[in-house]
Each structure stands twice: as C-alpha cells, then as structure tokens.
Enzyme design. Sequence first.
Site, mmCIF file in Angstrom:
data_model
loop_
_atom_site.group_PDB
_atom_site.id
_atom_site.type_symbol
_atom_site.label_atom_id
_atom_site.label_comp_id
_atom_site.label_asym_id
_atom_site.label_seq_id
_atom_site.Cartn_x
_atom_site.Cartn_y
_atom_site.Cartn_z
ATOM 1 N N THR A 40 0.819 -1.217 0.000
ATOM 2 C CA THR A 40 0.000 0.000 0.000
ATOM 3 C C THR A 40 0.856 1.271 0.000
ATOM 4 O OG1 THR A 40 -0.081 -0.176 2.399
ATOM 5 C CG2 THR A 40 -1.977 -1.036 1.188
ATOM 6 N N GLY A 41 2.167 1.118 0.085
ATOM 7 C CA GLY A 41 3.062 2.289 0.130
ATOM 8 C C GLY A 41 3.473 2.745 -1.260
ATOM 9 N N ASN A 42 4.223 3.852 -1.298
ATOM 10 C CA ASN A 42 4.676 4.399 -2.589
ATOM 11 C C ASN A 42 5.508 3.392 -3.361
ATOM 12 O OD1 ASN A 42 3.643 7.024 -2.340
ATOM 13 N ND2 ASN A 42 5.314 7.594 -0.978
ATOM 14 N N ARG A 78 -3.669 -2.455 9.451
ATOM 15 C CA ARG A 78 -4.478 -1.268 9.114
ATOM 16 C C ARG A 78 -5.033 -1.345 7.697
ATOM 17 N NH1 ARG A 78 0.208 0.914 11.499
ATOM 18 N NH2 ARG A 78 1.282 0.970 9.509
ATOM 19 N N SER A 79 -4.288 -1.983 6.803
ATOM 20 C CA SER A 79 -4.659 -1.982 5.376
ATOM 21 C C SER A 79 -5.335 -3.263 4.934
ATOM 22 C CB SER A 79 -3.401 -1.781 4.523
ATOM 23 O OG SER A 79 -2.734 -0.629 4.899
ATOM 24 N N CYS A 125 17.967 5.459 -2.741
ATOM 25 C CA CYS A 125 17.539 6.011 -4.027
ATOM 26 C C CYS A 125 18.592 6.918 -4.677
ATOM 27 C CB CYS A 125 16.222 6.767 -3.860
ATOM 28 S SG CYS A 125 16.073 7.654 -2.314
ATOM 29 N N SER A 178 8.726 12.263 -2.184
ATOM 30 C CA SER A 178 8.267 10.866 -2.235
ATOM 31 C C SER A 178 9.337 9.924 -1.682
ATOM 32 C CB SER A 178 7.880 10.463 -3.656
ATOM 33 O OG SER A 178 8.981 10.635 -4.520
ATOM 34 N N LYS A 182 25.277 7.295 3.727
ATOM 35 C CA LYS A 182 24.836 6.146 2.923
ATOM 36 C C LYS A 182 25.400 6.239 1.505
ATOM 37 C CE LYS A 182 20.259 5.641 5.054
ATOM 38 N NZ LYS A 182 18.853 6.058 4.871
ATOM 39 N N HIS A 226 14.505 12.468 -8.189
ATOM 40 C CA HIS A 226 15.683 13.034 -7.512
ATOM 41 C C HIS A 226 16.656 13.568 -8.573
ATOM 42 C CE1 HIS A 226 14.203 11.425 -3.887
ATOM 43 N NE2 HIS A 226 15.136 10.544 -3.577
HETATM 44 N N1 NAP Z 1 10.500 6.220 -1.464
HETATM 45 C C1 NAP Z 1 11.719 6.035 -1.943
HETATM 46 O O1 NAP Z 1 12.219 6.754 -2.828
HETATM 47 C C2 NAP Z 1 12.528 4.924 -1.423
HETATM 48 C C3 NAP Z 1 13.706 4.618 -2.058
HETATM 49 C C4 NAP Z 1 14.477 3.594 -1.592
HETATM 50 C C5 NAP Z 1 14.049 2.889 -0.508
HETATM 51 N N2 NAP Z 1 12.884 3.194 0.133
HETATM 52 C C6 NAP Z 1 12.487 2.401 1.271
HETATM 53 O O2 NAP Z 1 11.315 1.639 0.984
HETATM 54 C C7 NAP Z 1 10.549 1.459 2.164
HETATM 55 C C8 NAP Z 1 9.115 1.921 1.941
HETATM 56 O O3 NAP Z 1 9.089 3.285 1.557
HETATM 57 P P1 NAP Z 1 7.771 3.991 1.001
HETATM 58 O O4 NAP Z 1 8.230 5.301 0.482
HETATM 59 O O5 NAP Z 1 6.989 3.080 0.125
HETATM 60 O O6 NAP Z 1 6.942 4.195 2.370
HETATM 61 P P2 NAP Z 1 5.373 4.440 2.579
HETATM 62 O O7 NAP Z 1 4.764 5.029 1.342
HETATM 63 O O8 NAP Z 1 5.227 5.167 3.857
HETATM 64 O O9 NAP Z 1 4.752 2.956 2.740
HETATM 65 C C9 NAP Z 1 5.115 2.113 3.795
HETATM 66 C C10 NAP Z 1 4.531 0.714 3.573
HETATM 67 O O10 NAP Z 1 5.007 -0.154 4.601
HETATM 68 C C11 NAP Z 1 3.881 -0.746 5.269
HETATM 69 N N3 NAP Z 1 4.222 -0.958 6.674
HETATM 70 C C12 NAP Z 1 4.733 -0.067 7.535
HETATM 71 N N4 NAP Z 1 4.904 -0.640 8.758
HETATM 72 C C13 NAP Z 1 4.467 -1.922 8.637
HETATM 73 C C14 NAP Z 1 4.370 -3.023 9.538
HETATM 74 N N5 NAP Z 1 4.745 -2.933 10.809
HETATM 75 N N6 NAP Z 1 3.881 -4.193 9.076
HETATM 76 C C15 NAP Z 1 3.494 -4.309 7.784
HETATM 77 N N7 NAP Z 1 3.549 -3.298 6.878
HETATM 78 C C16 NAP Z 1 4.041 -2.125 7.303
HETATM 79 C C17 NAP Z 1 2.757 0.254 5.099
HETATM 80 O O11 NAP Z 1 1.543 -0.402 5.273
HETATM 81 P P3 NAP Z 1 0.228 0.423 5.761
HETATM 82 O O12 NAP Z 1 -0.260 1.171 4.554
HETATM 83 O O13 NAP Z 1 -0.685 -0.685 6.180
HETATM 84 O O14 NAP Z 1 0.659 1.309 6.871
HETATM 85 C C18 NAP Z 1 3.007 0.688 3.654
HETATM 86 O O15 NAP Z 1 2.522 -0.319 2.757
HETATM 87 C C19 NAP Z 1 11.313 2.201 3.257
HETATM 88 O O16 NAP Z 1 12.194 1.304 3.893
HETATM 89 C C20 NAP Z 1 12.116 3.215 2.491
HETATM 90 O O17 NAP Z 1 13.264 3.617 3.200
HETATM 91 C C21 NAP Z 1 12.103 4.196 -0.310
#
Ligand code: NAP
Length: 340
Positions: free
Chosen positions: A11-13, A39-40, A130, A160, A215, A243
């Site tokens: 459900t996340g980005n 939650r989802s 990223c 994002s 990093k 980015h």
């Molecule tokens: N965005 C970027 O550019 C990027 C790049 C590289 C790496 N990342 C990494 O990718 C990961 C996700 O990032 P995002 O941007 O997609 O975050 P996000 O949009 O906030 O989404 C987070 C996701 O994780 C789920 N989640 C959180 N806590 C959880 C738990 N305890 N149990 C099960 N599911 C859980 C959430 O589910 P719910 O909706 O149910 O809360 C949601 O599906 C992070 O580790 C981030 O550092 C992101």
Amino acid sequence: MGYKVVVCGATGNVGREMLNILAERQFPVDEITALASRRSLGTDVSFGDKTLKTKDLETFDFTGWDIAFFAIGSDATKKYAPIAAKAGCIVIDNSSLYRYDADVPLVVPEVNPEAVDGYAKKNIIANPNCSTAQMVVALKPLHDRARIKRVVVSTYQSVSGTGKEAIDELWDQTKGMYVPGQEREPKVYTKQIAFNVIPHIDVFMDSGETKEEWKMVAETKKIVDPMIKVTATCVRVPVFVGHSEAINIEFEDFLDEDEARDILRQAPGVLVVDKREDGGYVTPVECVGDFATFVSRIRQDSTIDNGLNIWVVSDNLRKGAALNAVQIAETLVERVLKKR
Ligand SMILES: NC(=O)c1ccc[n+]([C@@H]2O[C@H](COP(=O)([O-])OP(=O)(O)OC[C@H]3O[C@@H](n4cnc5c(N)ncnc54)[C@H](OP(=O)(O)O)[C@@H]3O)[C@@H](O)[C@H]2O)c1
C-alpha cells in the site's frame, strides 16, 4: 515457469510502484500476494489489470513462496525479513537494514549483477538508497574508462523519498499558503517544505554529516569500488517525484567531455539528454514513470586536471527503489533460479 511472489508494503509508494513494474516488465509470476500492516487489511491494490486485496504481513506464512519484495521500513523489516528468509523465500529489501552487512549483496544490476550470486548466506539481497542507485548507474561506465578518484555530489531529493505522509505534507502545505485557515505546520519534516529547501535528510551523525550523506559514501564504495572517495550534501526539495544530482567527478586519467557523452550514451540504464540550449536537459517532472537514469549538462571541470561535471535525474520510486528491486529479481532468475 513462473515464481510465487510476495510484495510487502504493497500500500506504500514503493510497494505500489513495484506491483506496476512487475506487471509492466511481465516478470514471470505464477502467483502474487500483496501484504501490508493490519491497518490496510482488504485494501485494493492494482497489479496490471487485476486487483489484489491486501493481506496482513503479521500472520502471513512465507513457506513455499520464492521471492519477497520488502518495502516497509527498517523496523518492520528487522522483524519480518528473517522470518521470510528462514522459510526459504528470497528477500529483496528496500530498507537500509541489510545494506552494509558483509553477508548481504547490495546490487544495482547495471553495475554489479554478479553480486547477486552471494544471496544465499542470508537469503537476502539489499536494494540501495535512491540517491546512490541513480548515481552509480552514471558513474560506473565512466569509472571503467578513466578510474574515478573522488566524487562531490549535491542532491535535490523529492518528498516521495520520505514516504506517503511527506507527499501529503508538501501538498497540504502548498495549498495552505493560499487558503486562509488551512495552513499546515511541519510534521514529517523539521522545517517548512513548501517553497523551501531543507539540507537535512535522515539523522545527524557525530561527523556532522547526515545518515543519507553517509549512505551515499558507503554504498558507492560497496557497489562500485572501495577506493572511490565520495563527499555528499543531501537536500530535500519541494518536488513530488524525481531526484536530481549535481555531480563533480575527478578521474585518474583524462576523460574528454565528448568521449564521456559517448560512453554514457552506450551505458545500460542511461539516457543522455544534453543539448547546450534552452531546455536541452532533463528535470524531475520529465523523468516520472520512466525507467531511465537521465544524464545532462556533461561538461569539463577546468579547475582540476581530470574533472567532469554531470547532472543526473531519475524517478526515485523506480530506479531508486521499485525498478531496481525488480531488476534484481530478474537478475536472480537469470543467474540463479533458472539454473536450479
Ligand atoms: N520512497 C523512496 O524513494 C525509497 C527509495 C528507496 C528505498 N525506500 C524504502 O522503501 C521502504 C518503503 O518506503 P515507502 O516510500 O513506500 O513508504 P510508505 O509510502 O510510507 O509505505 C510504507 C509501507 O510499509 C507498510 N508498513 C509499515 N509498517 C508496517 C508493519 N509494521 N507491518 C506491515 N507493513 C508495514 C505500510 O503499510 P500500511 O499502509 O498498512 O501502513 C506501507 O505499505 C522504506 O524502507 C524506504 O526507506 C524508499
């Protein structure tokens, strides 16, 4: 023959983008499951023209599943990735938790695909930060030709990269500037992000650099070459997706800007857009939804002997996260799983 695939954080980005990319690239999927927090439970997410109902990660049994993409943040990853790996499911993780673990490969398929072979020590493969991913795609072909000594990089990172709450904060704060009564105080960020820039990403370290800057240094060394010196300044900007990076490179050997442009044109994953005229370069809004790492503004740095400046832009949710993770899975299939 296809594979049984799990997407954690669907459900996340990043998770949503992963489902899109798995469908777009026709990854050989026999069965796919979308997981997130309780939650989802039951939330609809798209996979190509299908809709998947999200299940609860906490109660999911990974036994019999081949590959699990994790995009749920480090804390939850710490709890669930070892469970998946122990059940025999290969984890491809987007968090920073395993990136610096000597027993876990950190992979950008255009740069170090062979590192995938080391997955079996923990049954986990890490996806880089990223900002690192798009930078090393551009650096590697130049390094192969002229040996990079030092890199000075300044980033312009979209919201994002912080997650879905940060996207809402930029949107609401921007609206709030114009609509009386709808002003929104910073919550995700330490300062106002609308119409501003913030030179602070992730926590501060004793050295004075931020963890995001650290990093970029550590990951470039692990993925490309431990001898490359990197110094970074990471800045959050009011851009939704994409980015950008201004990169200054010092080489051992001389590399002419025209040759650099030709090398980058041939490089996997790179698209050169470099016309010395109005608009002859790429900006973040144009890279959204694209697979490529765009390189523009390639020019000599005449203040040092062997110097070059480049401008690198990519969709952080794609090359910076979901696309790279899916490419890792494709590499894993080619190099390991098909041969089993
Ligand atoms: N965005 C970027 O550019 C990027 C790049 C590289 C790496 N990342 C990494 O990718 C990961 C996700 O990032 P995002 O941007 O997609 O975050 P996000 O949009 O906030 O989404 C987070 C996701 O994780 C789920 N989640 C959180 N806590 C959880 C738990 N305890 N149990 C099960 N599911 C859980 C959430 O589910 P719910 O909706 O149910 O809360 C949601 O599906 C992070 O580790 C981030 O550092 C992101």
